[in-house]
Design an enzyme around this catalytic site. Structure first.
Site, PDB file in Angstrom:
ATOM      1  N   THR A  81      63.704  -6.639  37.172  1.00  0.00           N
ATOM      2  CA  THR A  81      62.831  -7.813  37.289  1.00  0.00           C
ATOM      3  C   THR A  81      61.354  -7.427  37.239  1.00  0.00           C
ATOM      4  OG1 THR A  81      62.833  -7.650  39.692  1.00  0.00           O
ATOM      5  CG2 THR A  81      64.544  -9.018  38.685  1.00  0.00           C
ATOM      6  N   GLY A  82      61.072  -6.251  36.696  1.00  0.00           N
ATOM      7  CA  GLY A  82      59.679  -5.809  36.560  1.00  0.00           C
ATOM      8  C   GLY A  82      59.023  -6.452  35.351  1.00  0.00           C
ATOM      9  N   ILE A 117      58.903  -5.595  32.231  1.00  0.00           N
ATOM     10  CA  ILE A 117      59.746  -5.668  31.029  1.00  0.00           C
ATOM     11  C   ILE A 117      60.818  -6.742  31.201  1.00  0.00           C
ATOM     12  CG2 ILE A 117      61.478  -4.403  29.669  1.00  0.00           C
ATOM     13  CD1 ILE A 117      59.770  -1.938  29.881  1.00  0.00           C
ATOM     14  N   CYS A 136      57.989   2.773  24.797  1.00  0.00           N
ATOM     15  CA  CYS A 136      56.985   1.992  24.061  1.00  0.00           C
ATOM     16  C   CYS A 136      56.213   2.899  23.101  1.00  0.00           C
ATOM     17  CB  CYS A 136      56.047   1.277  25.024  1.00  0.00           C
ATOM     18  SG  CYS A 136      55.174   2.371  26.153  1.00  0.00           S
ATOM     19  N   ASN A 165      52.455  -2.713  24.608  1.00  0.00           N
ATOM     20  CA  ASN A 165      53.560  -1.806  24.975  1.00  0.00           C
ATOM     21  C   ASN A 165      54.828  -2.592  25.272  1.00  0.00           C
ATOM     22  OD1 ASN A 165      51.957  -2.687  27.270  1.00  0.00           O
ATOM     23  ND2 ASN A 165      53.210  -1.354  28.557  1.00  0.00           N
TER      24      ASN A 165
END
Lengths: 345, 306
Positions: B23-24, B26, B138, B278
């Site tokens: 859940t960050g 990304i 990335c 990124n």
């Protein structure tokens, strides 16, 4: 305590080209002078020999084994930037007999050091955490970041004035804030872009810094570091015992002056402007190398890099900035008057 | 063709059910991309902290959420068609092991070294039927198209890729996984270029306002001609822009056998801030892989029903 970074930060002044004879000769001289810690490596630390930052003359393994052999009393230190070097580099350095490891992260990025400090602590190696480009963050924010580094298990925490931008009052405020937030020794590492490195280091010591970095003849990135052979007697005269022998440290500086070519750095135009603009001192050689052949004024390049807040490791930005200034016809016109006014803000 | 637009639309079965682990920064971006995809439907967002902002935002978007992590994914009555792993390299190995028996396609956005590597402009985006697909990193996504093109055209002896990511879009897992980032990116650079001597570096920039995501490719390539290098870099960027429109070459030099190609990636669209290239380049690639998987499943279903 004085921490000698000549054989690491000094590498920037000689394009990372120190060879075995220079490394051994200086390490022996520093050891004989009673310098407590001698740091060694590429200018950006373990694993950093690269096209981006410059290739070292000899490998990390050779640097470390040469200096380890030369040190009879002094402890050996290494430096590592997470994202440049890795835990594998740390393990190799410890196997070579590194006693102290410093993990460097930019001012607001303490969390980047958590893993590597933990890695070293698990292996019983003394780990420090240092915040680079410390002019870019407020004293309060630096204190919070330093407290995080201490929480990860750092034996000491501190700041680097990587751009040589700070003045003595700025340093005292930052070191004071950090010393109030942690129970471990506080480190200060100065650069001499504005001619204040020794005064800044003295201000740091008076504000509670327990470890002050310095380099023989000021050999270091940009306009150079705090001069070791000046700092030692200044600290002694102001009541801070260093345990370093005066003649010994003067001899070590003489050796550096003779053996490390070219001449020691000093605050020339590029250095002064880099300090005002807050550009990491390690960019100096790269800026000159790209700007001069393109007919672009390096001073304009420094101000533009400062506006972009470039940090150590972003050397690739220099090519863009030089190309932009060159194509915009601003070469050697001094078109950065606005940034100049803001430079010291 | 990298874009899925203009191909089949989802068949009678509708979009396929997918899950997001993590859940960050990304994970959150993936959730919003899944919401915009005609091929994918968010069946679960799983984290480990019930109070995380990412989990709350996913719930606000109408996604089912859980703080039980991989256990919530495994507990689903029918397996998910695709699981995106946006956790950390260390967790990914365990996730891959647990999901393997289910026949789920696992799309890995952590810098672990498992699974088939995908760099859309080089490999295309067709995944294996099941198992794991690795998006490398990335920096790998930004650098490898250029590295691959340079190595095909010139006599490349050494490659180095240096990326800079803004602090605000470098999440906790990224910060703890720098060693894996460095190793995995360098290994992928070698795999796609055939150049054994490769190095990867990552900077996290504290600049405010944040720095645009950027990657510099340095190569030692004796005899490389500057005009040819520019042409190769330009063609490569064009191909990458098919799915990451903010990808552009910002500097390109070649002299004395030293080549430098710098690219910057701005995030397209209105969800991510422009500097977060990124996230844009790796998340766009991940969603393309999942969409291709869904399209293939839909095509297969049509064949079966015909």
């Amino acid at each position: 305590m004085v921490h000698d970074a000549t054989l690491r930060d000094g590498q920037h002044a000689v394009a990372h080209r120190l060879g075995v004879a220079e490394l051994r000769g200086y390490a022996e001289a520093a050891d004989a002078a009673g310098v407590p810690v001698v740091e060694v490596g590429h200018g950006l630390g373990l694993g950093a020999s690269s096209l981006q930052a410059g290739r070292a003359a000899v490998s990390d393994d050779v640097m470390l084994s040469t200096v380890r052999e030369a040190l009879r009393h002094s402890r050996m230190a290494v430096f590592l930037l997470p994202g440049w070097g890795t835990s594998a580099d740390l393990d190799r350095a410890v196997a070579h007999g590194a006693d102290v490891v410093r993990i460097g992260v930019h001012c607001t990025e303490a969390t980047l050091a958590e893993r590597h400090i933990g890695h070293l602590r698990e292996r019983g190696t003394e780990a420090y955490g240092v915040l680079m480009m410390s002019h870019m963050a407020s004293p309060g924010r630096l204190a919070e970041e330093a407290a995080l580094l201490a929480e990860y298990g750092a034996s000491g925490v501190g700041i680097m004035d990587s751009a040589g931008h700070l003045l003595p009052d700025d340093v005292a405020e930052r070191i004071g804030a950090i010393a109030g937030a942690v129970d471990v020794p506080v480190v200060f590492h100065g650069h001499d872009n504005l001619g204040c490195a020794v005064a800044n280091s003295l201000a740091a010591a008076r504000a509670g810094a327990g470890v002050v970095d310095a380099c023989a003849r000021g050999f270091g990135a940009g306009a150079g570091n705090t001069r070791l052979e000046v700092l030692v007697p200044v600290l002694e005269r102001t009541g801070f015992a260093t345990g370093v022998d005066l003649y010994g440290v003067l001899d070590a500086a003489e050796f550096a002056g003779r053996a490390f070519v070219p001449a020691p750095p000093f605050p020339d135009s590029a250095g002064i402007v880099g300090g005002l603009a807050g550009v990491v001192a390690a960019f100096r050689q790269h800026v000159l190398r790209h700007a001069l052949p393109a007919g672009v004024d390096p001073r304009d390049v420094f101000f533009e890099l400062g506006r972009r807040q470039a940090v150590a490791g972003q050397e690739d930005l220099i090519v863009d900035v030089v190309a932009e200034l060159s194509s915009s016809g601003r070469a050697r016109t001094g078109a950065h008057a606005d940034e100049r006014k803001e430079g010291t803000a | 063709m990298l874009s899925t637009s203009g191909e089949h639309v989802p068949g009678a079965g509708g979009p396929v059910r997918v899950a997001v682990l993590g859940t960050g920064v990304i994970g959150q971006d993936l959730v919003s991309r899944i919401g915009r995809s005609p091929w994918l439907r968010c069946g679960l967002v799983a984290g480990r902290d019930p109070d995380s902002p990412g989990l709350r935002r996913a719930a606000e978007r109408g996604c089912p959420t859980s703080a039980d992590g991989i256990r919530a994914v495994l507990a689903s009555e029918e397996p998910f068609a695709v699981v995106f792993d946006a956790t950390s390299a260390l967790s990914h190995a365990e996730h891959a092991r647990l999901l393997a028996p289910l026949g789920t396609l696992l799309v890995d956005l952590t810098p672990s070294r498992l699974g088939r590597t995908v760099v859309p402009a080089v490999t295309g985006v067709t995944p294996p039927d099941s198992g794991s697909v690795s998006l490398i990193s990335c920096g790998g996504q930004a650098a490898i198209p250029v590295v691959h093109a340079l190595a095909r055209r010139f006599d490349v002896r050494y490659v180095e890729v240096v990326s800079t990511v803004a602090s605000v879009v470098a999440g906790r897992a990224t910060r703890l996984n720098l060693d894996e980032y460095v190793a995995t990116t360098a290994e992928a650079v070698t795999a796609f270029s055939g150049v054994s001597d490769a190095k990867a570096i990552l900077n996290i920039s504290p600049a405010v306002p944040p720095a645009v995501f950027r990657t510099a490719v340095h190569a030692v390539a004796p005899g490389a001609d500057p005009d040819e290098v520019r042409a190769v870099a330009g063609e490569t960027a064009e191909r990458v822009r098919a799915f990451a429109p903010g990808y552009r070459v910002v500097a390109c030099t070649a002299s004395d056998g030293r080549v430098v190609v710098c690219v910057e990636v701005t995030a397209a669209g209105d969800v991510l801030p422009a500097y977060a290239g990124n996230l844009d380049i790796i998340d766009a690639a991940a969603v393309l892989v999942a969409e291709r998987h869904a399209a293939r499943a839909a095509a297969g279903a049509e064949v079966v029903s015909a």
